[in-house]
Design a protein around this motif. Structure first.
Motif, short mmCIF file in Angstrom:
data_model
loop_
_atom_site.label_atom_id
_atom_site.label_comp_id
_atom_site.label_asym_id
_atom_site.label_seq_id
_atom_site.Cartn_x
_atom_site.Cartn_y
_atom_site.Cartn_z
N LYS A 132 43.30 12.04 7.95
CA LYS A 132 42.85 13.25 8.64
C LYS A 132 42.68 13.02 10.14
CE LYS A 132 40.96 15.57 4.63
NZ LYS A 132 39.82 16.25 4.01
N VAL A 133 42.70 11.77 10.58
CA VAL A 133 42.70 11.52 12.03
C VAL A 133 44.02 11.99 12.63
CG1 VAL A 133 41.06 9.62 11.89
CG2 VAL A 133 43.51 9.11 11.96
N GLN A 153 49.68 10.90 2.61
CA GLN A 153 50.71 9.92 2.94
C GLN A 153 50.49 9.35 4.33
OE1 GLN A 153 53.16 8.78 0.74
NE2 GLN A 153 53.39 7.21 2.29
N ALA A 154 50.03 10.20 5.26
CA ALA A 154 49.78 9.73 6.64
C ALA A 154 48.71 8.64 6.64
CB ALA A 154 49.35 10.90 7.51
N GLY A 155 47.67 8.80 5.84
CA GLY A 155 46.62 7.78 5.77
C GLY A 155 47.13 6.48 5.18
N HIS A 156 47.92 6.60 4.13
CA HIS A 156 48.53 5.41 3.53
C HIS A 156 49.37 4.67 4.56
CE1 HIS A 156 51.95 3.44 1.46
NE2 HIS A 156 51.00 3.03 0.64
N ASP A 157 50.23 5.40 5.27
CA ASP A 157 51.11 4.78 6.26
C ASP A 157 50.31 4.17 7.41
OD1 ASP A 157 53.16 5.69 4.63
OD2 ASP A 157 53.71 7.36 5.95
N LEU A 158 49.26 4.84 7.83
CA LEU A 158 48.41 4.34 8.91
C LEU A 158 47.79 3.00 8.52
CD1 LEU A 158 47.00 5.08 11.67
CD2 LEU A 158 45.17 6.05 10.28
N LEU A 159 47.27 2.92 7.32
CA LEU A 159 46.65 1.67 6.85
C LEU A 159 47.69 0.56 6.68
CD1 LEU A 159 44.15 3.21 4.29
CD2 LEU A 159 43.56 2.08 6.45
N ILE A 160 48.84 0.88 6.13
CA ILE A 160 49.92 -0.11 5.97
C ILE A 160 50.32 -0.66 7.33
CG2 ILE A 160 52.41 -0.34 5.45
CD1 ILE A 160 50.81 -0.55 2.91
N ALA A 161 50.46 0.22 8.33
CA ALA A 161 50.86 -0.20 9.67
C ALA A 161 49.85 -1.15 10.30
CB ALA A 161 51.07 1.03 10.57
N ARG A 213 46.71 7.65 -0.49
CA ARG A 213 47.83 8.43 -1.01
C ARG A 213 47.51 9.08 -2.36
NH1 ARG A 213 51.66 4.54 -1.47
NH2 ARG A 213 51.00 4.26 -3.61
N ASN A 214 46.71 8.41 -3.20
CA ASN A 214 46.54 8.84 -4.59
C ASN A 214 45.28 9.65 -4.89
OD1 ASN A 214 48.81 7.34 -5.14
ND2 ASN A 214 47.72 5.64 -6.05
N HIS A 215 44.36 9.78 -3.96
CA HIS A 215 43.06 10.35 -4.33
C HIS A 215 43.11 11.79 -4.83
CE1 HIS A 215 43.21 11.55 -0.05
NE2 HIS A 215 42.40 12.54 -0.40
N ALA A 216 44.19 12.50 -4.55
CA ALA A 216 44.33 13.86 -5.08
C ALA A 216 45.32 13.93 -6.23
CB ALA A 216 44.76 14.80 -3.96
N SER A 217 45.85 12.79 -6.64
CA SER A 217 46.88 12.73 -7.69
C SER A 217 46.32 12.23 -9.01
CB SER A 217 48.02 11.82 -7.25
OG SER A 217 48.55 12.24 -6.03
N TRP A 218 45.11 12.63 -9.33
CA TRP A 218 44.44 12.06 -10.49
C TRP A 218 45.06 12.45 -11.82
CZ3 TRP A 218 42.28 16.22 -12.94
CH2 TRP A 218 41.91 17.30 -12.15
N ASN A 219 45.96 13.44 -11.85
CA ASN A 219 46.63 13.80 -13.11
C ASN A 219 47.82 12.91 -13.42
OD1 ASN A 219 45.18 15.99 -14.25
ND2 ASN A 219 45.87 17.26 -12.55
N ASP A 220 48.22 12.08 -12.47
CA ASP A 220 49.35 11.17 -12.67
C ASP A 220 48.95 10.12 -13.71
OD1 ASP A 220 51.16 9.00 -12.45
OD2 ASP A 220 51.62 9.55 -10.39
N PRO A 221 49.74 9.95 -14.76
CA PRO A 221 49.37 8.98 -15.81
C PRO A 221 49.30 7.53 -15.33
CG PRO A 221 51.34 10.24 -16.43
CD PRO A 221 50.95 10.69 -15.06
#
Length: 154
Positions: free
Chosen positions: A35-36, A51-59, A71-79
């Motif tokens: 969100k920054v 995805q932006a947060g994931h990429d920021l941390l990876i960088a 990246r995943n905190h809103a994807s909780w339905n993913d098995p």
């Protein structure tokens, strides 16, 4: 990283659940870091920050094991989502005072299965903790609203 056992107290008959404490705390603290780059999502819904947060941390050299929460905190339905991921997702909702039945049910199923207990036992132990966290949400959200980051928001 070493797993941590969680229970409601040293004399509790509530089962202990094992999770990666360091990873979950990191995920809870950084899951919205994107969100920054997308500050408009601080005051309205959006998913570009994930995805932006994931990429920021990876960088910045953070491992995938830890960056996945952004990246995943809103994807909780993913098995493929782990119990640690579900804990971060629940924390994200409960911090705001939201109780999401489907999300909590997924976590309860995982916890009861991991500890060989009945789902209602896991629910009873978790429900009190989540209620305690959620009860202060109104104050936290009011504080956040008093400090808008986006011009004209709030």
């Amino acid at each position: 990283m070493s797993p941590t056992n969680w229970s409601t107290g040293p004399n509790s008959t509530t089962p202990s659940w094992t999770f990666d404490r360091h990873a979950v705390l990191f995920g809870a603290a950084t899951h919205d870091i994107g969100k920054v780059l997308h500050p408009e999502e601080l005051s309205r819904p959006g998913s570009e920050h994930e995805q932006a947060g994931h990429d920021l941390l990876i960088a910045r050299g953070v491992t995938e094991e830890l960056t996945r929460f952004a990246r995943n905190h809103a994807s909780w339905n993913d098995p493929s989502i782990s119990t640690d991921d579900l804990l971060v997702s629940v924390a994200d909702k409960v911090w705001k005072g939201k109780r999401v039945t489907d999300l909590e049910q997924l976590l309860i199923e995982r916890l009861s299965e991991a500890d060989h207990q009945r789902p209602w036992e896991a629910f009873v132990a978790l429900d009190d903790v989540l209620d305690h966290i959620a009860q202060d949400a109104e104050r936290r959200l009011a504080f956040q609203a008093e400090h808008p980051v986006v011009p004209g928001a709030g």
